[in-house]
Structure formats: structure tokens, C-alpha cells
Design a protein around this motif. Structure first.
Motif, PDB file in Angstrom:
ATOM      1  N   ALA A  17      17.706  -4.975 -11.819  1.00  0.00           N
ATOM      2  CA  ALA A  17      17.679  -4.666 -10.391  1.00  0.00           C
ATOM      3  C   ALA A  17      16.406  -5.197  -9.771  1.00  0.00           C
ATOM      4  CB  ALA A  17      17.763  -3.163 -10.178  1.00  0.00           C
ATOM      5  N   ILE A  18      15.287  -5.032 -10.471  1.00  0.00           N
ATOM      6  CA  ILE A  18      14.017  -5.448  -9.907  1.00  0.00           C
ATOM      7  C   ILE A  18      13.987  -6.970  -9.796  1.00  0.00           C
ATOM      8  CG2 ILE A  18      11.520  -5.420 -10.301  1.00  0.00           C
ATOM      9  CD1 ILE A  18      11.982  -2.620 -11.522  1.00  0.00           C
ATOM     10  N   GLU A  19      14.621  -7.637 -10.750  1.00  0.00           N
ATOM     11  CA  GLU A  19      14.753  -9.096 -10.667  1.00  0.00           C
ATOM     12  C   GLU A  19      15.605  -9.484  -9.471  1.00  0.00           C
ATOM     13  OE1 GLU A  19      13.659 -11.781 -12.577  1.00  0.00           O
ATOM     14  OE2 GLU A  19      12.267 -10.199 -13.200  1.00  0.00           O
ATOM     15  N   ALA A  20      16.754  -8.815  -9.339  1.00  0.00           N
ATOM     16  CA  ALA A  20      17.743  -9.226  -8.340  1.00  0.00           C
ATOM     17  C   ALA A  20      17.335  -8.830  -6.932  1.00  0.00           C
ATOM     18  CB  ALA A  20      19.102  -8.611  -8.673  1.00  0.00           C
ATOM     19  N   ALA A  21      16.498  -7.798  -6.810  1.00  0.00           N
ATOM     20  CA  ALA A  21      16.213  -7.252  -5.492  1.00  0.00           C
ATOM     21  C   ALA A  21      15.204  -8.104  -4.733  1.00  0.00           C
ATOM     22  CB  ALA A  21      15.670  -5.841  -5.632  1.00  0.00           C
ATOM     23  N   ASP A  22      15.193  -7.917  -3.411  1.00  0.00           N
ATOM     24  CA  ASP A  22      14.235  -8.603  -2.546  1.00  0.00           C
ATOM     25  C   ASP A  22      13.075  -7.673  -2.210  1.00  0.00           C
ATOM     26  OD1 ASP A  22      16.192 -10.629  -2.438  1.00  0.00           O
ATOM     27  OD2 ASP A  22      17.217  -9.514  -0.857  1.00  0.00           O
ATOM     28  N   VAL A  23      13.368  -6.378  -2.259  1.00  0.00           N
ATOM     29  CA  VAL A  23      12.360  -5.372  -1.950  1.00  0.00           C
ATOM     30  C   VAL A  23      12.467  -4.314  -3.039  1.00  0.00           C
ATOM     31  CG1 VAL A  23      11.644  -3.611  -0.282  1.00  0.00           C
ATOM     32  CG2 VAL A  23      12.614  -5.763   0.536  1.00  0.00           C
ATOM     33  N   VAL A  24      11.338  -3.867  -3.562  1.00  0.00           N
ATOM     34  CA  VAL A  24      11.370  -2.864  -4.620  1.00  0.00           C
ATOM     35  C   VAL A  24      10.587  -1.641  -4.163  1.00  0.00           C
ATOM     36  CG1 VAL A  24      10.807  -2.382  -7.032  1.00  0.00           C
ATOM     37  CG2 VAL A  24      11.466  -4.694  -6.361  1.00  0.00           C
ATOM     38  N   LEU A  25      11.222  -0.467  -4.267  1.00  0.00           N
ATOM     39  CA  LEU A  25      10.535   0.776  -3.914  1.00  0.00           C
ATOM     40  C   LEU A  25       9.971   1.375  -5.198  1.00  0.00           C
ATOM     41  CD1 LEU A  25      13.245   2.302  -1.543  1.00  0.00           C
ATOM     42  CD2 LEU A  25      11.365   0.745  -0.975  1.00  0.00           C
ATOM     43  N   MET A  26       8.647   1.389  -5.295  1.00  0.00           N
ATOM     44  CA  MET A  26       8.034   1.766  -6.560  1.00  0.00           C
ATOM     45  C   MET A  26       8.261   3.213  -6.938  1.00  0.00           C
ATOM     46  SD  MET A  26       6.995  -0.798  -7.869  1.00  0.00           S
ATOM     47  CE  MET A  26       6.403   0.127  -9.289  1.00  0.00           C
ATOM     48  N   ASP A  27       8.419   4.095  -5.959  1.00  0.00           N
ATOM     49  CA  ASP A  27       8.506   5.503  -6.311  1.00  0.00           C
ATOM     50  C   ASP A  27       9.917   6.055  -6.131  1.00  0.00           C
ATOM     51  OD1 ASP A  27       8.581   5.353  -3.642  1.00  0.00           O
ATOM     52  OD2 ASP A  27       7.008   6.825  -3.239  1.00  0.00           O
ATOM     53  N   ASP A  28      10.902   5.178  -5.968  1.00  0.00           N
ATOM     54  CA  ASP A  28      12.301   5.610  -5.923  1.00  0.00           C
ATOM     55  C   ASP A  28      12.648   6.511  -4.760  1.00  0.00           C
ATOM     56  OD1 ASP A  28      12.479   4.198  -8.202  1.00  0.00           O
ATOM     57  OD2 ASP A  28      13.153   5.847  -9.475  1.00  0.00           O
ATOM     58  N   ARG A  31       0.815  -1.217   0.000  1.00  0.00           N
ATOM     59  CA  ARG A  31       0.000   0.000   0.000  1.00  0.00           C
ATOM     60  C   ARG A  31       0.842   1.256   0.000  1.00  0.00           C
ATOM     61  NH1 ARG A  31      -4.744  -0.610   4.335  1.00  0.00           N
ATOM     62  NH2 ARG A  31      -5.931  -2.090   3.115  1.00  0.00           N
ATOM     63  N   LEU A  32       2.062   1.142   0.534  1.00  0.00           N
ATOM     64  CA  LEU A  32       2.962   2.291   0.566  1.00  0.00           C
ATOM     65  C   LEU A  32       3.860   2.322  -0.666  1.00  0.00           C
ATOM     66  CD1 LEU A  32       4.148   2.142   4.272  1.00  0.00           C
ATOM     67  CD2 LEU A  32       2.371   3.584   3.281  1.00  0.00           C
ATOM     68  N   GLY A  33       3.612   1.421  -1.610  1.00  0.00           N
ATOM     69  CA  GLY A  33       4.463   1.379  -2.794  1.00  0.00           C
ATOM     70  C   GLY A  33       5.761   0.642  -2.549  1.00  0.00           C
ATOM     71  N   ILE A  34       5.752  -0.253  -1.551  1.00  0.00           N
ATOM     72  CA  ILE A  34       6.943  -1.043  -1.259  1.00  0.00           C
ATOM     73  C   ILE A  34       6.598  -2.499  -1.537  1.00  0.00           C
ATOM     74  CG2 ILE A  34       8.580  -1.734   0.532  1.00  0.00           C
ATOM     75  CD1 ILE A  34       7.524   0.842   2.068  1.00  0.00           C
ATOM     76  N   LEU A  35       7.258  -3.092  -2.508  1.00  0.00           N
ATOM     77  CA  LEU A  35       6.974  -4.492  -2.809  1.00  0.00           C
ATOM     78  C   LEU A  35       7.990  -5.366  -2.112  1.00  0.00           C
ATOM     79  CD1 LEU A  35       6.218  -4.341  -6.600  1.00  0.00           C
ATOM     80  CD2 LEU A  35       4.663  -4.201  -4.666  1.00  0.00           C
ATOM     81  N   VAL A  49      20.938  -0.704  -1.087  1.00  0.00           N
ATOM     82  CA  VAL A  49      19.921  -0.024  -1.868  1.00  0.00           C
ATOM     83  C   VAL A  49      20.548   0.504  -3.144  1.00  0.00           C
ATOM     84  CG1 VAL A  49      18.027   1.599  -1.712  1.00  0.00           C
ATOM     85  CG2 VAL A  49      19.211   0.900   0.362  1.00  0.00           C
ATOM     86  N   GLY A  50      20.032   0.095  -4.278  1.00  0.00           N
ATOM     87  CA  GLY A  50      20.625   0.564  -5.525  1.00  0.00           C
ATOM     88  C   GLY A  50      19.595   0.684  -6.625  1.00  0.00           C
ATOM     89  N   ASP A  51      20.049   1.231  -7.752  1.00  0.00           N
ATOM     90  CA  ASP A  51      19.130   1.337  -8.878  1.00  0.00           C
ATOM     91  C   ASP A  51      19.416   0.257  -9.906  1.00  0.00           C
ATOM     92  OD1 ASP A  51      21.507   2.177  -9.877  1.00  0.00           O
ATOM     93  OD2 ASP A  51      20.746   4.018 -10.782  1.00  0.00           O
ATOM     94  N   GLY A  52      20.414  -0.548  -9.645  1.00  0.00           N
ATOM     95  CA  GLY A  52      20.646  -1.706 -10.490  1.00  0.00           C
ATOM     96  C   GLY A  52      21.459  -1.432 -11.730  1.00  0.00           C
ATOM     97  N   ALA A  60      15.699  -2.308  -4.365  1.00  0.00           N
ATOM     98  CA  ALA A  60      15.915  -1.640  -5.641  1.00  0.00           C
ATOM     99  C   ALA A  60      14.934  -0.507  -5.840  1.00  0.00           C
ATOM    100  CB  ALA A  60      15.779  -2.638  -6.788  1.00  0.00           C
ATOM    101  N   MET A  61      15.392   0.491  -6.557  1.00  0.00           N
ATOM    102  CA  MET A  61      14.531   1.581  -6.977  1.00  0.00           C
ATOM    103  C   MET A  61      13.738   1.060  -8.175  1.00  0.00           C
ATOM    104  SD  MET A  61      15.112   4.153  -5.157  1.00  0.00           S
ATOM    105  CE  MET A  61      16.077   4.108  -3.671  1.00  0.00           C
ATOM    106  N   GLY A  62      12.407   1.054  -8.044  1.00  0.00           N
ATOM    107  CA  GLY A  62      11.606   0.371  -9.059  1.00  0.00           C
ATOM    108  C   GLY A  62      11.269   1.202 -10.272  1.00  0.00           C
ATOM    109  N   ALA A  63      10.994   2.486 -10.073  1.00  0.00           N
ATOM    110  CA  ALA A  63      10.500   3.283 -11.183  1.00  0.00           C
ATOM    111  C   ALA A  63      11.625   3.592 -12.155  1.00  0.00           C
ATOM    112  CB  ALA A  63       9.874   4.571 -10.666  1.00  0.00           C
TER     113      ALA A  63
END
Ligand code: ADP
Ligand code: MG
Length: 635
Positions: A554-565, A312-316, A527-530, A545-548
């Protein structure tokens, strides 16, 4: 409630009604006067069997089926044995009859089960609702008319039309129109985002005001929406250690309790310590309490809620194990570009060599960078006002952490940092401006350098402060950039450590070293952008990872993705994780505590079946309600 649950509920209500009538009749002594003694006991037996079977026939069937499959010792089995045992007490005419308890245990067990099923359904539904981001169709122009087609069938590079009120179906770039986009479902951000021709849009956002034409840049399957849905669907597969522990615990615990109940029922009377009926009853009570459902359901439900709350907070969060790890993070390592800084660079200065035009330096750089996805490359291309003719460029080689080399027309152009120059044996001038310096050579001759600077993200400083407040011991920044740039950023943001001039492989080594220096029980998040830091993302305990902005890798490799960077979401993610773990442990301690207490009371003969069933169902209901709190998050 769905149809099945409604039928289930109705059955329970009917059973309770019949039960109540029988109880009143029985207590009023009507059975005794009608059938005499001991006929009244057998009448009560037959009568209580009715609500018992109405409520619990499916439990009996399930227990029988499980035994046939060799899976005894589940909760259906426990309930069946306990309730049949209670009815069987009719064989001990010298004790009070226990048919009422037998029926009541089954009815309340079913009440608890129904509540569980409802709670699980609710949280699944709310995640599904939250995740109700999947577009149903895409509008494509065909022969001058708009046709709705399946988003999966839209080819990359085609133009889709998004009307106000519709969801953007596929990631792409706006080619026509301007509008406000509601990104809340993806990022939790409530302020709408303005987009116009040229803006990138991601699928899942809702178009609020204007008509947009979007040229798709990805197929649907690789678009943001499809990827998020996939992540959320797979999240329940990665189980937390606590969750696995509970499953294992239940597997060992149930047989132990069954044998303990058996021992309790049989041994003391054999040793002449009292009447059979008394001890058998204690054994049955034991069985009722022993049901581990409160734990077995509430622990996964808490994790499920935590993952839902975070999204809900944009954190996957890709699995409950990562929530468990996030709660323990005490070192956060950041990449600089694209993570703490926005990744869009401004050109601060161009310093050409004597006799060279500034524009020539920029033009060479922009051409050499024509094919790179690195934020530096994107910014250089943006700063260059001329046209980039990709036909003129060949042999592009990108060297991570160094720069690029390419053949532009007949000339070999190098663009990069000191390391790149040194590697190719080119000479260069230092620059005393603070900033990232891009040296440019053409055919080995130095033509000058471009100084660029990126902007710190507006919430980066808050992010570091919040992490420190949340008890994170070290915030470290790793960067391939120059030491002076790194120091300036580190100073500004209040980082504990900065390490500069690192090649991608050096970043892995640094993280290894930080991991080795971890405190007992502490965990390290990277925490990285990949963009060339995917290996580090996998190496850290938790890769974020920064998702946007971030790359797909990065999104593949990451365990948590921040949708809004936004880096400040790291602290939010940790808060959700810790709250979830608190709830999980509250449930474990509470459920086991109450059960042990009632078990002891039952063994001592101080608890009867009524207390046992209320204890069992009550604990389950409270634990489930507590678990559902994990879903509520404040942004
Ligand atoms: P960061 O650690 O800040 O994310 P990178 O590891 O991606 O940075 O890059 C480190 C340095 O390598 C950059 O500061 C730049 O000097 C150089 N570099 C990397 N890629 C490029 C590129 N495409 N063009 C020019 N320079 C580059
Ligand atoms: Mg980077």
C-alpha cells in the motif's frame, strides 16, 4: 548562512559601501571640480565599475559561460545585457549618465539572489531537521558487551538495545523492558506512546524513559525510517502541473521579453519617434523587470514548503502533483477494515453446530489463519488461547475477499464468508447478530461460525465531518464485509454511501464508476490500508494509504501516506494542499501583475531603472516570504 553565502553577503556589503561613497562624492560635485567636464563622466564610469564588478563579476562569468553552452536568455544574461547597456549609455553624452543605475541593478539583483539562496537553504534545512529521524547506529550485544553498529548491517531477527534518549533504529517488536516512545517526528502526535514487551515499535521514534530490547522484524532498508527518507527525497521529482507550467512559461517568456526590449530600443527611434538614448534606456529597463526569478523560485518553493508542512503532521506526500490533486478532491472513498475501523476484531460470539465444541471451531480457524496478514486472521489468532503449531499446517490458500483454506493435520479447513462457502459448495447457517461472520468447515462439514466485530476508529466520525466541512461532496465506504455491518458503520459515521459485499476487483470497478461520475474538475481520493486494495489505490486520482498498519504494498502504491493511520489526517492533508495552492497562485498573480505593470510603465517611459530593480527584487522577496508560509501548518 553557510560559508559561501557569508562570502557572498560580504561581497555585496563591500560593493554597497563603495557604491555609496562614490555616489556621495559624485553628487557633491567633487568629481566635476576635480576632472571638469566631460572628464567627470569618464571618472564616474571608471569608479562605478568597481562596485559593479565586485558585486557582479560572477554573474558576468556565468552569463558568458551559458552563452558558450548555447543557453542564452537566462536571468544572468538579462542582468548582464541590462547593466552593460546602462554603462554603455556613456556613449550618449547628451543624456544624464546611467552608470549608477547599472551598478545598482547588479548589486540589488545580487541581494535578491542571496535572499533566494538563503530561503531555499532554510526550507531545505527545516525539512531535513524535521526529517532528522535517521538513526546513526544500532546497539547490538556482542560477547556480553554493547557495540554500536551501522543499522544497515543488523540482520532481521537480531536483538537491538535502545537506551533512553536514543532513536529506535529498526522496526521490530519489544522483547524486554517498557517505555514511553516519542512518535512526534513520524506522526506529528505529541502524546507519547506506551510500549512494553510484545509491542511493535517503528524506527524513527525516540525512546524516552526505559531501556528496551527490540527484536528486529525488518532490515533497515525496509524499515519505516528508510522508507520515509526515500519518499521525501523523491518528492521533488514529481512536479505539479502548475510547476511545469511556470518552467515552460519562463522558457518562452524570457526570449519574448528580450526581443520586445530590443524592438522597444530600436524601432521607435528608427521611425523618428524620439532620441535613441531615451528608447534604449526604456529597453534596458524592460530587461531588468523581465527577470522571471520571482516565479521560477517561489512556485517550487511553495510546493516544497507544503510537502514539508504536511510531513510535520505525519502526512507524507510523494510529490507536488499530489498536493495539487488533493486540493481538488471532492469525493473520498474509504475502505472499511483498517481504515475507518481499527482492524482489530473482537470475537462477539461462537456458534458451534450441535455436538461441536466452541473451542474446536476457534482452534480450526486459528490454525487455518496461521499465515495470513489479514486483520481478521490476526484477531482470530489473538482470540485463540491455545498454541498454534505451524508444522501441522499445509497448502494454505488465501482468497481475497473470501477467506482462507488450509490443510490442518489431515483435514481441509475452510474459514471465510458466505461467498467462500458457496464457492466450495458447503452449506452454512446464517447468523442474526450484526458482525462479520466467519464460517468454518472441516472436510466439507460445517462446524459452526465465529462472529467478530471491529471497532470504529475514535476519530473516524470527526474525519467524515471535517471532510464534509472542507467541501467534500461524497464520502463513500467500500467493503467486502456483510451489508448489515457496512450499514451500521455507515450510519454511525455519517457516510453518504456504503457498498458492501465487494471483492477486491469489485472495488476497482466501483471506483471506476465513481470516477466516471466525477464532477468537472473534481478529484477522487481512495483511502485504504492496502490489504488487498493496492490496485484501487493506484486507480484513484489520489491514493492514500495508512502507513503504520498498512502493508508495504500500500505504501508503495499510494501517493499520500498517513503515518499514524488516523483518517482525520485526510482533511488536514487537504487543508495543507489548498493552502499551498492558494500561496502558489497568489505568487503567480502577484509576480506577473507587478511585472506587467512595470513593463507597461517602462514602455511608456514612466519607469526608470531604479523602479525596475526595486520592483524585481521586491517582488522576489515578497513571493519567497509568502512561499515559506506553506511550511507553517497547524495540526
Ligand atoms: P474490507 O473491504 O473490509 O477491507 P476485505 O476485502 O479484506 O475487507 O475482506 C472482505 C471479507 O472477506 C471479510 O469481511 C471476510 O468476510 C472475508 N475475508 C477476507 N479475508 C479473510 C480471512 N483471512 N479470513 C476470513 N475471512 C476473510
Ligand atoms: Mg481491507
Amino acid at each position: 548562512m553557510n560559508k559561501k553565502q557569508r562570502r557572498w553577503r560580504n561581497r555585496i556589503v563591500v560593493a554597497i559601501a563603495i557604491f555609496a561613497v562614490i555616489m556621495v562624492v559624485d553628487e557633491a560635485g567633487l568629481l566635476a571640480s576635480a576632472f571638469g567636464s566631460p572628464g567627470d563622466v569618464y571618472a564616474a564610469f571608471a569608479l562605478y565599475l568597481v562596485p559593479y564588478l565586485v558585486a557582479g563579476h560572477d554573474v558576468l562569468v556565468k552569463a558568458a559561460r551559458n552563452i558558450a553552452h548555447g543557453e542564452a536568455f537566462d536571468e544572468c544574461f538579462l542582468m548582464t545585457v541590462a547593466t552593460i547597456g546602462a554603462f554603455a549609455m556613456v556613449l550618449f553624452p547628451d543624456t544624464d549618465p546611467h552608470m549608477a543605475e547599472g551598478a545598482a541593478v547588479m548589486i540589488f539583483y545580487q541581494v535578491g539572489e542571496l535572499f533566494q539562496s538563503y530561503a531555499v537553504g532554510q526550507s531545505r534545512k527545516s525539512i531535513a531537521e524535521m526529517m532528522d529521524i535517521a538513526p546513526e547506529y544500532a546497539n547490538v550485544e556482542q560477547g556480553g558487551e554493547l557495540v554500536q553498529v551501522d543499522p544497515a548491517e543488523v540482520a532481521v531477527g537480531s536483538v537491538v538495545v535502545v537506551k533512553p534518549g536514543e532513536r529506535v533504529p529498526i522496526d521490530g517488536v519489544v522483547t524486554e523492558g517498557s517505555s514511553q516512545l516519542d512518535t512526534a517526528a513520524l506522526t506529528g502526535e505529541s502524546v507519547p506512546r506506551h510500549v512494553e514487551s510484545g509491542s511493535e515499535v517503528v524506527s524513527g521514534c525516540v525512546n524516552m524513559t526505559g531501556l528496551l530490547h527490540v527484536r528486529t522484524t525488518k532490515p533497515y532498508g525496509e524499515s519505516t525510517v528508510a522508507r520515509i527518507l526515500e519518499l521525501v527525497e523523491n518528492a521533488s521529482e514529481k512536479k505539479a502541473r502548475t510547476e511545469n507550467f511556470i518552467t515552460r512559461f519562463a522558457r518562452v517568456y524570457t526570449p519574448i521579453v528580450v526581443f520586445a526590449a530590443l524592438a522597444l530600443a530600436v524601432l521607435p527611434p528608427l521611425l523618428g519617434m524620439g532620441a535613441w538614448s531615451d528608447w534604449i534606456l526604456r529597453g534596458l529597463t524592460f530587461l531588468v523587470v523581465s527577470c522571471p526569478c520571482a516565479l521560477v523560485i517561489s512556485v517550487p518553493l511553495s510546493f516544497f514548503g507544503g510537502i514539508g508542512g504536511a510531513s510535520r503532521l505525519g502526512i507524507l506526500v510523494k510529490g507536488s502533483n499530489y498536493l495539487e490533486l488533493l486540493a481538488k478532491v471532492d469525493t473520498v472513498v474509504f475502505d472499511k477494515t483498517g481504515t475507518l475501523t481499527s482492524g482489530t476484531f473482537n470475537v462477539v460470539a461462537i456458534h458451534p453446530e450441535a455436538g461441536v465444541e466452541a473451542d474446536y471451531v476457534l482452534s480450526c480457524a486459528a490454525h487455518a489463519e496461521a499465515f495470513s496478514d489479514h486483520p481478521i486472521a490476526v484477531s482470530v489468532r489473538e482470540a485463540y488461547s491455545g498454541r498454534i503449531d505451524r508444522e501441522r499446517i499445509r497448502d494454505v490458500r488465501e482468497e481475497s475477499g473470501h477467506g482462507v483454506s488450509a490443510q490442518v493435520d489431515e483435514h481441509v479447513v475452510l474459514v471465510g464468508n458466505d461467498k467462500l462457502m458457496a464457492e466450495h459448495g458447503a452449506s452454512w447457517h446464517d447468523c442474526d447478530l450484526t458482525g462479520t461472520v466467519l464460517h468454518v468447515t472441516v472436510d466439507g462439514a460445517y462446524v459452526g461460525h465465529i462472529v467478530i466485530a471491529d471497532v470504529v476508529k475514535d476519530d473516524a466520525e470527526d474525519a467524515i465531518r471535517e471532510l464534509h466541512e472542507a467541501g467534500v461532496r461524497r464520502c463513500v465506504m467500500l467493503t467486502g464485509d456483510r451489508a448489515d455491518v457496512a450499514a451500521a458503520v455507515g450510519e454511525r459515521l455519517g457516510l453518504d454511501e456504503v457498498r458492501a459485499q465487494l471483492l477486491p476487483q469489485d472495488k476497482v470497478a466501483e471506483v471506476e464508476q465513481l470516477l466516471a461520475g466525477e464532477r468537472e474538475g473534481g478529484r477522487l481520493a481512495f483511502v485504504g490500508d492496502g490489504i488487498n486494495d493496492a490496485p484501487v489505490l493506484t486507480r484513484a486520482d489520489v491514493g492514500i494509504a495508512m502507513g503504520a498498519m498498512g502493508s508495504d504494498a500500500a505504501i508503495e502504491a499510494a501517493d499520500v501516506v498517513l503515518m499514524d493511520d488516523r483518517p482525520s489526517k485526510i482533511a488536514s492533508a487537504m487543508r495543507v494542499a489548498r493552502k499551498t495552492m492558494r500561496i502558489v497562485w497568489q505568487n503567480i498573480v502577484f509576480a506577473i501583475g507587478v511585472k506587467v505593470l512595470i513593463l507597461v510603465l517602462a514602455a511608456l517611459g514612466l519607469a526608470n531603472m531604479w523602479l525596475a530593480v526595486f520592483g524585481d527584487v521586491g517582488v522576489a522577496v515578497i513571493a519567497i516570504l509568502n512561499a515559506m508560509r506553506a511550511m507553517r501548518v497547524e495540526s
